[in-house]
Design a protein around this motif. Sequence first.
Motif, PDB file in Angstrom:
ATOM      1  N   ASP A 251       0.682  -1.023  -0.041  1.00 28.62           N
ATOM      2  CA  ASP A 251       0.119  -0.016  -0.088  1.00 28.62           C
ATOM      3  C   ASP A 251       0.784   1.378   0.100  1.00 28.62           C
ATOM      4  O   ASP A 251       2.117   1.216   0.287  1.00 28.62           O
ATOM      5  CB  ASP A 251      -1.043  -0.038   1.288  1.00 28.62           C
ATOM      6  CG  ASP A 251      -2.145  -1.055   0.857  1.00 28.62           C
ATOM      7  OD1 ASP A 251      -2.215  -1.756   0.002  1.00 28.62           O
ATOM      8  OD2 ASP A 251      -2.953  -1.006   1.938  1.00 28.62           O
ATOM      9  N   GLN A 252      -0.017   2.616  -0.554  1.00 28.00           N
ATOM     10  CA  GLN A 252       0.830   3.558  -0.471  1.00 28.00           C
ATOM     11  C   GLN A 252       1.325   4.322   0.888  1.00 28.00           C
ATOM     12  O   GLN A 252       2.130   4.922   1.159  1.00 28.00           O
ATOM     13  CB  GLN A 252       0.144   4.666  -1.269  1.00 28.00           C
ATOM     14  CG  GLN A 252       0.975   6.039  -1.757  1.00 28.00           C
ATOM     15  CD  GLN A 252       0.243   6.956  -2.550  1.00 28.00           C
ATOM     16  OE1 GLN A 252      -1.158   6.575  -2.967  1.00 28.00           O
ATOM     17  NE2 GLN A 252       0.912   8.007  -2.917  1.00 28.00           N
ATOM     18  N   TYR A 253       0.225   4.061   1.865  1.00 31.86           N
ATOM     19  CA  TYR A 253       0.401   4.592   3.040  1.00 31.86           C
ATOM     20  C   TYR A 253       0.250   3.484   4.248  1.00 31.86           C
ATOM     21  O   TYR A 253      -0.592   2.460   4.096  1.00 31.86           O
ATOM     22  CB  TYR A 253      -0.692   5.567   3.256  1.00 31.86           C
ATOM     23  CG  TYR A 253      -0.586   6.811   2.750  1.00 31.86           C
ATOM     24  CD1 TYR A 253      -0.095   7.923   3.164  1.00 31.86           C
ATOM     25  CD2 TYR A 253      -1.275   6.953   1.463  1.00 31.86           C
ATOM     26  CE1 TYR A 253       0.233   9.195   2.303  1.00 31.86           C
ATOM     27  CE2 TYR A 253      -1.249   8.149   0.474  1.00 31.86           C
ATOM     28  CZ  TYR A 253      -0.512   9.329   1.049  1.00 31.86           C
ATOM     29  OH  TYR A 253      -0.596  10.458   0.193  1.00 31.86           O
ATOM     30  N   TYR A 254       0.696   3.738   5.307  1.00 31.68           N
ATOM     31  CA  TYR A 254       0.621   2.726   6.538  1.00 31.68           C
ATOM     32  C   TYR A 254      -0.645   3.438   7.299  1.00 31.68           C
ATOM     33  O   TYR A 254      -1.072   4.608   7.179  1.00 31.68           O
ATOM     34  CB  TYR A 254       1.653   3.114   7.426  1.00 31.68           C
ATOM     35  CG  TYR A 254       3.168   2.304   7.224  1.00 31.68           C
ATOM     36  CD1 TYR A 254       3.277   0.795   6.586  1.00 31.68           C
ATOM     37  CD2 TYR A 254       4.245   2.898   7.254  1.00 31.68           C
ATOM     38  CE1 TYR A 254       4.452   0.522   6.201  1.00 31.68           C
ATOM     39  CE2 TYR A 254       5.665   2.466   6.746  1.00 31.68           C
ATOM     40  CZ  TYR A 254       5.501   1.321   6.145  1.00 31.68           C
ATOM     41  OH  TYR A 254       6.793   0.749   6.003  1.00 31.68           O
ATOM     42  N   PRO A 255      -1.386   2.479   7.982  1.00 33.43           N
ATOM     43  CA  PRO A 255      -2.326   2.836   8.865  1.00 33.43           C
ATOM     44  C   PRO A 255      -2.013   3.626   9.742  1.00 33.43           C
ATOM     45  O   PRO A 255      -0.784   3.798  10.215  1.00 33.43           O
ATOM     46  CB  PRO A 255      -2.953   1.689   9.241  1.00 33.43           C
ATOM     47  CG  PRO A 255      -1.948   0.403   9.245  1.00 33.43           C
ATOM     48  CD  PRO A 255      -1.112   0.971   8.091  1.00 33.43           C
ATOM     49  N   PRO A 256      -2.787   4.452  10.566  1.00 33.61           N
ATOM     50  CA  PRO A 256      -2.185   5.092  11.903  1.00 33.61           C
ATOM     51  C   PRO A 256      -1.504   4.249  12.987  1.00 33.61           C
ATOM     52  O   PRO A 256      -2.195   3.180  12.962  1.00 33.61           O
ATOM     53  CB  PRO A 256      -3.551   5.723  12.263  1.00 33.61           C
ATOM     54  CG  PRO A 256      -4.349   6.061  11.206  1.00 33.61           C
ATOM     55  CD  PRO A 256      -4.086   4.807  10.429  1.00 33.61           C
ATOM     56  N   VAL A 288       5.037   0.062  13.169  1.00 32.61           N
ATOM     57  CA  VAL A 288       4.221  -0.110  12.186  1.00 32.61           C
ATOM     58  C   VAL A 288       3.486  -1.352  12.122  1.00 32.61           C
ATOM     59  O   VAL A 288       2.010  -1.469  11.758  1.00 32.61           O
ATOM     60  CB  VAL A 288       5.015   0.158  10.927  1.00 32.61           C
ATOM     61  CG1 VAL A 288       4.116  -0.068   9.592  1.00 32.61           C
ATOM     62  CG2 VAL A 288       5.608   1.722  10.691  1.00 32.61           C
ATOM     63  N   PHE A 289       4.141  -2.507  12.209  1.00 34.62           N
ATOM     64  CA  PHE A 289       3.346  -3.780  12.342  1.00 34.62           C
ATOM     65  C   PHE A 289       2.295  -3.732  13.198  1.00 34.62           C
ATOM     66  O   PHE A 289       1.304  -4.396  13.085  1.00 34.62           O
ATOM     67  CB  PHE A 289       4.420  -4.713  12.656  1.00 34.62           C
ATOM     68  CG  PHE A 289       4.166  -6.171  12.606  1.00 34.62           C
ATOM     69  CD1 PHE A 289       3.737  -6.854  11.327  1.00 34.62           C
ATOM     70  CD2 PHE A 289       3.743  -6.664  13.948  1.00 34.62           C
ATOM     71  CE1 PHE A 289       3.343  -8.183  11.508  1.00 34.62           C
ATOM     72  CE2 PHE A 289       3.094  -8.128  13.812  1.00 34.62           C
ATOM     73  CZ  PHE A 289       3.375  -8.714  12.566  1.00 34.62           C
ATOM     74  N   VAL A 290       2.420  -3.294  14.559  1.00 37.47           N
ATOM     75  CA  VAL A 290       1.648  -3.423  15.522  1.00 37.47           C
ATOM     76  C   VAL A 290       0.197  -2.586  15.077  1.00 37.47           C
ATOM     77  O   VAL A 290      -0.689  -2.855  15.252  1.00 37.47           O
ATOM     78  CB  VAL A 290       1.998  -2.857  17.024  1.00 37.47           C
ATOM     79  CG1 VAL A 290       0.745  -2.745  17.730  1.00 37.47           C
ATOM     80  CG2 VAL A 290       2.997  -3.996  17.375  1.00 37.47           C
ATOM     81  N   GLY A 291       0.463  -1.326  14.470  1.00 32.24           N
ATOM     82  CA  GLY A 291      -0.460  -0.501  13.752  1.00 32.24           C
ATOM     83  C   GLY A 291      -1.288  -1.309  12.766  1.00 32.24           C
ATOM     84  O   GLY A 291      -2.420  -1.085  12.833  1.00 32.24           O
ATOM     85  N   ILE A 292      -0.694  -2.008  11.913  1.00 30.86           N
ATOM     86  CA  ILE A 292      -1.260  -2.743  11.000  1.00 30.86           C
ATOM     87  C   ILE A 292      -2.367  -3.728  11.800  1.00 30.86           C
ATOM     88  O   ILE A 292      -3.451  -4.138  11.369  1.00 30.86           O
ATOM     89  CB  ILE A 292      -0.234  -3.319   9.923  1.00 30.86           C
ATOM     90  CG1 ILE A 292       0.390  -2.137   9.215  1.00 30.86           C
ATOM     91  CG2 ILE A 292      -1.275  -4.347   8.885  1.00 30.86           C
ATOM     92  CD1 ILE A 292       1.436  -2.875   8.521  1.00 30.86           C
TER      93      ILE A 292
END
Length: 355
Positions: A251-256, A288-292
């Motif tokens: 994806d282009q962006y990571y989730p918050p 980032v991983f935890v955010g996903i």
Amino acid sequence: MAKLNFTLVFLLVFFCITANVLILFVTDWARELKYWEAKFEAEVEELASRALMLSDVRPPLNSKTTIVKHDAIRNEVEHPYSFKVISKSPGCESVYPTKGNVFLLILVACRPKEIKDRILIRKTWGKVKVHKNKPILVKFLIALPSNILERSLVEDEIAEYGDIIQGDFIDSYKNMTLKVLMGLKWAGLKCPNATYVMNLDSDMFVNVYNLVTLLETSPRERFAIGHLIENAKPFRKKDAKWHTPVEMYPDQYYPPYLNGPAYVMSGDLPGLIFNASSQVTYLPWDDVFVGIVMKKIGIEPLSGKHFEDYPKLDNTSAILNAIKGGIATHVAHQNEPNPTLSEIWKNVSKSIFIN
């Protein structure tokens, strides 16, 4: 003639003595070398025999993994690795026998060599076991040291303090996600009744008094708060520190997501996040991983103030004010004992109890 014979005898004796000394030296050296080679081989064999050994590279995707959008259902995805906790750090029930009802569990991710960071924490804010009748427990998360000396020191530290949770994978930057997952798994299994769980980097200094006050009025389920990062893009350049190729994250962006140095979640989330993590493609960037994973299970992280304060480290007054008024303050890794931080904490603690 007699003088010549004496010289020859002297040289012969000298040669024999020297040869014997050399033989003894070489033999002793060979014996010592053989001992250390055997010891090294034993250490390597012990490491190699573990079920999980990770190098300082991104784990490859499991053969059953299908790359799809991160918000799609991916039941066929398997977690690329499992791991074991190899230290015997007591759980919350052993500390608070009634029901193990710890109000705040703080998991500090650190490298094996960061002994001085752990000492500072134990001597300052980590000494606070209860505030406002609410129990607090601090644990340190580490993995396997890369050399024998560090491993020996860590084993001594584990034996002395019993506050270290250690995994059976190599301690490296790109295995940080595994370290965080290990902490979440431990929290879910060994501290299931904790009201809140904090993830923390070892170079952060926590004002546990302010944190407990904040959490007193916070939701106790499906809650996560910290320094919120939004609209972040993956780094696609190959020479970037956080290089993330499209096949790793399309994806282009990571989730918050909540930035890694310091964030808190309600006690129901560690187990939920760990269980759901096997359905998300592994990323070495733990926050980032935890955010996903949070997005996958429907958790919206919240933005909180003072979870990352960065005062000028050469300004004692600025550090004092940041710690006194904040929640988590960056103080850098402690290469040398820092009496200033100890004095600052005494000042902060005194002001709490005077007021």
